[in-house]
Write an enzyme that holds these catalytic residues in place. Structure first.
Site, PDB file in Angstrom:
ATOM      1  N   LYS A 216      15.505 -16.483  24.256  1.00  0.00           N
ATOM      2  CA  LYS A 216      16.072 -15.190  23.874  1.00  0.00           C
ATOM      3  C   LYS A 216      16.987 -14.705  24.985  1.00  0.00           C
ATOM      4  CE  LYS A 216      12.694 -13.531  20.653  1.00  0.00           C
ATOM      5  NZ  LYS A 216      13.643 -13.628  19.553  1.00  0.00           N
TER       6      LYS A 216
ATOM      7  N   HIS B 252      12.084 -21.096   6.994  1.00  0.00           N
ATOM      8  CA  HIS B 252      13.396 -20.887   6.376  1.00  0.00           C
ATOM      9  C   HIS B 252      14.485 -21.770   6.979  1.00  0.00           C
ATOM     10  CE1 HIS B 252      13.502 -17.962   9.692  1.00  0.00           C
ATOM     11  NE2 HIS B 252      14.770 -18.278   9.743  1.00  0.00           N
TER      12      HIS B 252
ATOM     13  N   HIS C  71      10.644 -24.258  13.843  1.00  0.00           N
ATOM     14  CA  HIS C  71      12.059 -24.610  13.677  1.00  0.00           C
ATOM     15  C   HIS C  71      12.473 -25.861  14.459  1.00  0.00           C
ATOM     16  CE1 HIS C  71      11.966 -20.786  11.884  1.00  0.00           C
ATOM     17  NE2 HIS C  71      12.371 -20.044  12.891  1.00  0.00           N
TER      18      HIS C  71
ATOM     19  N   GLU D  93      19.225 -17.753  21.138  1.00  0.00           N
ATOM     20  CA  GLU D  93      19.393 -16.418  20.554  1.00  0.00           C
ATOM     21  C   GLU D  93      20.012 -15.521  21.616  1.00  0.00           C
ATOM     22  OE1 GLU D  93      16.024 -15.184  17.687  1.00  0.00           O
ATOM     23  OE2 GLU D  93      15.052 -16.053  19.431  1.00  0.00           O
TER      24      GLU D  93
ATOM     25  N   LYS E  49      18.321 -23.982   5.251  1.00  0.00           N
ATOM     26  CA  LYS E  49      19.725 -23.857   5.672  1.00  0.00           C
ATOM     27  C   LYS E  49      20.507 -25.083   5.218  1.00  0.00           C
ATOM     28  CE  LYS E  49      18.812 -21.054   9.760  1.00  0.00           C
ATOM     29  NZ  LYS E  49      19.424 -19.803   9.302  1.00  0.00           N
TER      30      LYS E  49
ATOM     31  N   ASP F  78       6.719 -19.225  18.471  1.00  0.00           N
ATOM     32  CA  ASP F  78       7.669 -18.548  17.586  1.00  0.00           C
ATOM     33  C   ASP F  78       8.787 -19.486  17.117  1.00  0.00           C
ATOM     34  OD1 ASP F  78       8.517 -16.170  16.280  1.00  0.00           O
ATOM     35  OD2 ASP F  78      10.125 -15.953  17.748  1.00  0.00           O
TER      36      ASP F  78
ATOM     37  N   ARG G 273       0.821  -1.219   0.000  1.00  0.00           N
ATOM     38  CA  ARG G 273       0.000   0.000   0.000  1.00  0.00           C
ATOM     39  C   ARG G 273       0.852   1.264   0.000  1.00  0.00           C
ATOM     40  NH1 ARG G 273      -3.012  -1.619   5.324  1.00  0.00           N
ATOM     41  NH2 ARG G 273      -0.791  -1.781   5.756  1.00  0.00           N
TER      42      ARG G 273
ATOM     43  N   LYS H 291      24.445 -16.776  20.398  1.00  0.00           N
ATOM     44  CA  LYS H 291      23.535 -17.319  19.386  1.00  0.00           C
ATOM     45  C   LYS H 291      24.111 -18.643  18.902  1.00  0.00           C
ATOM     46  CE  LYS H 291      22.577 -16.221  14.548  1.00  0.00           C
ATOM     47  NZ  LYS H 291      21.288 -15.841  14.053  1.00  0.00           N
TER      48      LYS H 291
ATOM     49  N   LYS I 109       5.883 -17.898   7.439  1.00  0.00           N
ATOM     50  CA  LYS I 109       5.554 -18.259   8.806  1.00  0.00           C
ATOM     51  C   LYS I 109       5.177 -17.008   9.584  1.00  0.00           C
ATOM     52  CE  LYS I 109       8.614 -17.937  12.080  1.00  0.00           C
ATOM     53  NZ  LYS I 109       9.712 -17.558  12.905  1.00  0.00           N
TER      54      LYS I 109
HETATM   55  P1  NDP Z   1       6.642  -5.979   7.722  1.00  0.00           P
HETATM   56  O1  NDP Z   1       5.643  -5.501   8.711  1.00  0.00           O
HETATM   57  O2  NDP Z   1       7.964  -5.328   7.662  1.00  0.00           O
HETATM   58  O3  NDP Z   1       6.008  -5.882   6.259  1.00  0.00           O
HETATM   59  C1  NDP Z   1       4.705  -6.281   5.992  1.00  0.00           C
HETATM   60  C2  NDP Z   1       4.351  -5.935   4.568  1.00  0.00           C
HETATM   61  O4  NDP Z   1       2.977  -6.236   4.369  1.00  0.00           O
HETATM   62  C3  NDP Z   1       4.558  -4.490   4.228  1.00  0.00           C
HETATM   63  O5  NDP Z   1       5.028  -4.410   2.900  1.00  0.00           O
HETATM   64  C4  NDP Z   1       3.160  -3.903   4.299  1.00  0.00           C
HETATM   65  O6  NDP Z   1       3.118  -2.882   3.353  1.00  0.00           O
HETATM   66  C5  NDP Z   1       2.302  -5.083   3.893  1.00  0.00           C
HETATM   67  N1  NDP Z   1       0.996  -5.020   4.563  1.00  0.00           N
HETATM   68  C6  NDP Z   1       0.761  -4.780   5.876  1.00  0.00           C
HETATM   69  N2  NDP Z   1      -0.566  -4.781   6.144  1.00  0.00           N
HETATM   70  C7  NDP Z   1      -1.160  -5.019   4.989  1.00  0.00           C
HETATM   71  C8  NDP Z   1      -2.507  -5.129   4.618  1.00  0.00           C
HETATM   72  N3  NDP Z   1      -3.517  -4.995   5.479  1.00  0.00           N
HETATM   73  N4  NDP Z   1      -2.765  -5.360   3.333  1.00  0.00           N
HETATM   74  C9  NDP Z   1      -1.765  -5.483   2.455  1.00  0.00           C
HETATM   75  N5  NDP Z   1      -0.460  -5.414   2.742  1.00  0.00           N
HETATM   76  C10 NDP Z   1      -0.170  -5.175   3.985  1.00  0.00           C
HETATM   77  O7  NDP Z   1       6.759  -7.545   7.970  1.00  0.00           O
HETATM   78  P2  NDP Z   1       7.961  -8.498   7.544  1.00  0.00           P
HETATM   79  O8  NDP Z   1       8.395  -8.146   6.176  1.00  0.00           O
HETATM   80  O9  NDP Z   1       8.956  -8.533   8.610  1.00  0.00           O
HETATM   81  O10 NDP Z   1       7.254  -9.926   7.564  1.00  0.00           O
HETATM   82  C11 NDP Z   1       6.351 -10.347   6.579  1.00  0.00           C
HETATM   83  C12 NDP Z   1       5.988 -11.797   6.887  1.00  0.00           C
HETATM   84  O11 NDP Z   1       7.159 -12.589   6.827  1.00  0.00           O
HETATM   85  C13 NDP Z   1       5.412 -11.956   8.303  1.00  0.00           C
HETATM   86  O12 NDP Z   1       4.401 -12.918   8.280  1.00  0.00           O
HETATM   87  C14 NDP Z   1       6.602 -12.478   9.099  1.00  0.00           C
HETATM   88  O13 NDP Z   1       6.201 -13.297  10.178  1.00  0.00           O
HETATM   89  C15 NDP Z   1       7.350 -13.293   8.047  1.00  0.00           C
HETATM   90  N6  NDP Z   1       8.786 -13.410   8.332  1.00  0.00           N
HETATM   91  C16 NDP Z   1       9.588 -12.308   8.339  1.00  0.00           C
HETATM   92  C17 NDP Z   1      10.953 -12.422   8.571  1.00  0.00           C
HETATM   93  C18 NDP Z   1      11.863 -11.228   8.538  1.00  0.00           C
HETATM   94  O14 NDP Z   1      13.088 -11.411   8.587  1.00  0.00           O
HETATM   95  N7  NDP Z   1      11.350 -10.019   8.444  1.00  0.00           N
HETATM   96  C19 NDP Z   1      11.571 -13.747   8.826  1.00  0.00           C
HETATM   97  C20 NDP Z   1      10.641 -14.829   8.795  1.00  0.00           C
HETATM   98  C21 NDP Z   1       9.312 -14.653   8.551  1.00  0.00           C
HETATM   99  P3  NDP Z   1       2.144  -1.645   3.334  1.00  0.00           P
HETATM  100  O15 NDP Z   1       1.880  -1.218   4.748  1.00  0.00           O
HETATM  101  O16 NDP Z   1       2.898  -0.666   2.518  1.00  0.00           O
HETATM  102  O17 NDP Z   1       0.936  -2.173   2.637  1.00  0.00           O
END
Ligand code: NDP
Length: 488
Positions: free
Chosen positions: A333, A181, A243, A219, A185, A238, A45, A338, A151
């Site tokens: 944690k 993920h 994992h 961690e 590994k 979590d 968005r 780690k 996840k």
């Molecule tokens: P973020 O909160 O950083 O990003 C979420 C994304 O989803 C943003 O691009 C946001 O963009 C979009 N979003 C949020 N709400 C909505 C909505 N209602 N409709 C449409 N798009 C939406 O999360 P992460 O990137 O950290 O994580 C994403 C997924 O990956 C999660 O489920 C997390 O558990 C999983 N994950 C993440 C890891 C990581 O290293 N970050 C590792 C392992 C898993 P915008 O607000 O612009 O729409």
């Protein structure tokens, strides 16, 4: 012209996209492993544009990539990055996304393969799946369609079942790629190679030779900026449900007949279905849940939160191979360091033949599978101390990936997983039945600890190895926690 392959990332403005997905895709591109033509369409968005998205991803690569950036490579890769601004729950946004995909696929007569990646918060998975289904975007008429679901997959068994139901309304099981993920590994995959590509370990990989097994995912960081997400989720949901259960299933599974995805996944699921169900009291007797001191003052955490940041569990797998062998699993944690590792603790020798030494004086053999960060394998055995008649000492025989293959030889888990999803190999992704079985077991632990008369959480000092209660639990069974991969 070959039909194009497009990855559509929902959540393209998020952390996962910049930290993991784009660096992994760029690395695959520079290794010439992506199909051609190849495109990425990011959607979120947040206000952005193709140009801005490319620029942001370039900056992300500088921060999170694995070294120097191949400028020419980036120049051509970045031309395949597009951004569609919008909320996919809205008609207009979906229309725009479809138009963008149609333009990409126009040169191939409307044919093209698509991998939809749900990198959004978990509550968005369900509407996203339904939207894909309602708009005919997963129909396989013009190419394959697959969906990667990040996840966490559910919050408990009921929500995981519900999400599976929705996914199955829209997709066939073989189109669904539930990601953990950890399975991407190298060292996790190496558990299979170590066990099944060597003939000397498998004959002793059972209750006759193994005293117990430990799995540690430690961690050193606290909850940090994830506090508001983590509070109410806790370590069992979590880390354990995904994992640790994955590691357990690889260590304990029977040899699959082949490397075929179904054969491997069938054996993994058999492990989970053989886990001994535990009653409430058995759960409480065989587990320790704790919180690190100061957790409740972290920003974003409820002042009287009962969310565990550490857990140690004892579990059993009731089958021919493992009957009564304890599997001690722990994760926390704010621990000393780690490290993710698996300890295979062998039994003591049955009889002491060396004069003047007691059975207790020699340490039983131990094998440590070091998953991260110092990837490798250590084997501990006894040797004779030189110039002494019968004194012995333990030594370690160590294999380190970095020594054998050079530093940086191990790619990011996401590279392997993205490539497998593009190539249609689901071996390292989790099937619906596996997710549900692991939730079922973890739910029984959570329920016991959330019951009204459950004991208080233990507590531990940040930077320590966790609560003394966890040490006492093992000591009462004649064991000690091992950190065989960490040289302090
Ligand atoms: P973020 O909160 O950083 O990003 C979420 C994304 O989803 C943003 O691009 C946001 O963009 C979009 N979003 C949020 N709400 C909505 C909505 N209602 N409709 C449409 N798009 C939406 O999360 P992460 O990137 O950290 O994580 C994403 C997924 O990956 C999660 O489920 C997390 O558990 C999983 N994950 C993440 C890891 C990581 O290293 N970050 C590792 C392992 C898993 P915008 O607000 O612009 O729409």
């Amino acid at each position: 012209m070959n039909p194009p392959t497009t990855i559509v990332i929902f959540g393209a403005s998020g952390d996962l996209t910049e930290r993991k997905l784009i660096p992994a895709l760029f690395s695959l591109y520079t290794k010439d492993r992506l199909p051609t033509p190849f495109h990425v369409v990011g959607m979120a968005r947040s206000d952005s544009s193709d140009e801005r998205f490319r620029q942001d991803m370039r900056e992300a690569l500088e921060t999170f990539g694995n070294g120097e950036i191949d400028t020419a490579g980036w120049q051509s890769f970045s031309q395949s990055l597009d951004y569609v601004q919008g909320d996919f729950k809205e008609e207009e946004s979906i229309k725009e996304l479809r138009a963008r995909l149609a333009a990409i696929e126009a040169d191939a007569d409307g044919k093209g393969n698509r991998l939809y990646y749900l990198a959004t918060p978990p509550f968005v998975y369900e509407p996203a799946l339904l939207q894909l289904g309602d708009n005919g975007m997963v129909s396989t008429e013009n190419g394959w369609r697959r969906v990667v679901i990040e996840k966490p997959f559910g919050h408990d068994l009921a929500s995981a079942e519900r999400l599976n139901e929705v996914a199955h309304q829209v997709l066939e099981e073989d189109q669904i790629y539930r990601i953990d993920h950890y399975l991407g590994k190298e060292t996790v995959q190496n558990v299979l190679v170590f066990r099944f590509a060597n003939s000397i370990f498998e004959p002793i990989w059972n209750r006759n030779y193994i005293d117990h097994i430990q799995v540690t995912v430690a961690e050193s960081v606290g909850v940090g900026h994830r506090a508001s997400f983590y509070d109410g989720v806790g370590v069992l949901r979590d880390m354990f449900q995904n994992h640790l259960m994955q590691l357990l299933s690889l260590v304990a599974m029977e040899p699959p007949a082949s490397f075929d995805a179904n054969d491997i996944r069938n054996e993994r699921v058999k492990v989970l279905s053989s886990m001994r169900p535990l009653g409430r009291q058995e759960v409480l007797d065989g587990s320790v849940l704790a919180q690190y001191e100061g957790y409740q003052s972290e920003q974003g955490v409820e002042p009287k939160s009962r969310t565990p940041t550490y857990a140690a569990l004892r579990m059993f797998i009731d089958n021919w191979r493992w009957k009564d062998v304890a599997f001690y699993m722990r994760s926390g944690k704010s621990l000393t360091t780690k490290s993710t590792e698996i300890r295979i603790q062998f039994k003591s020798v049955p009889h002491m033949m060396f004069p003047g030494a007691s059975l207790q004086a020699i340490r039983p053999n131990a094998l440590d599978l070091c998953i991260q960060p110092d990837e490798g394998i250590h084997l501990r055995f006894e040797v004779k101390v030189p110039d002494e008649t019968s004194r012995m000492r333990s030594v370690d025989m160590e294999f380190h990936y970095a020594d054998a293959f050079g530093p940086g030889a191990i790619p990011e888990a996401y590279e392997r997983l993205l490539l497998d999803a593009i190539n249609g190999d689901p071996s390292l992704f989790t099937r619906a039945d596996t997710i549900e079985l692991s939730w079922q077991w973890i739910d029984s632990v959570i329920e016991a600890w959330e019951s009204d008369d459950a004991p208080e959480l233990a507590s531990y000092v940040p930077g320590s190895w966790g609560p003394v209660e966890a040490d006492q639990m093992l000591a009462s069974e004649g064991a000690v926690w091992a950190m065989g991969c960490v040289h302090e």
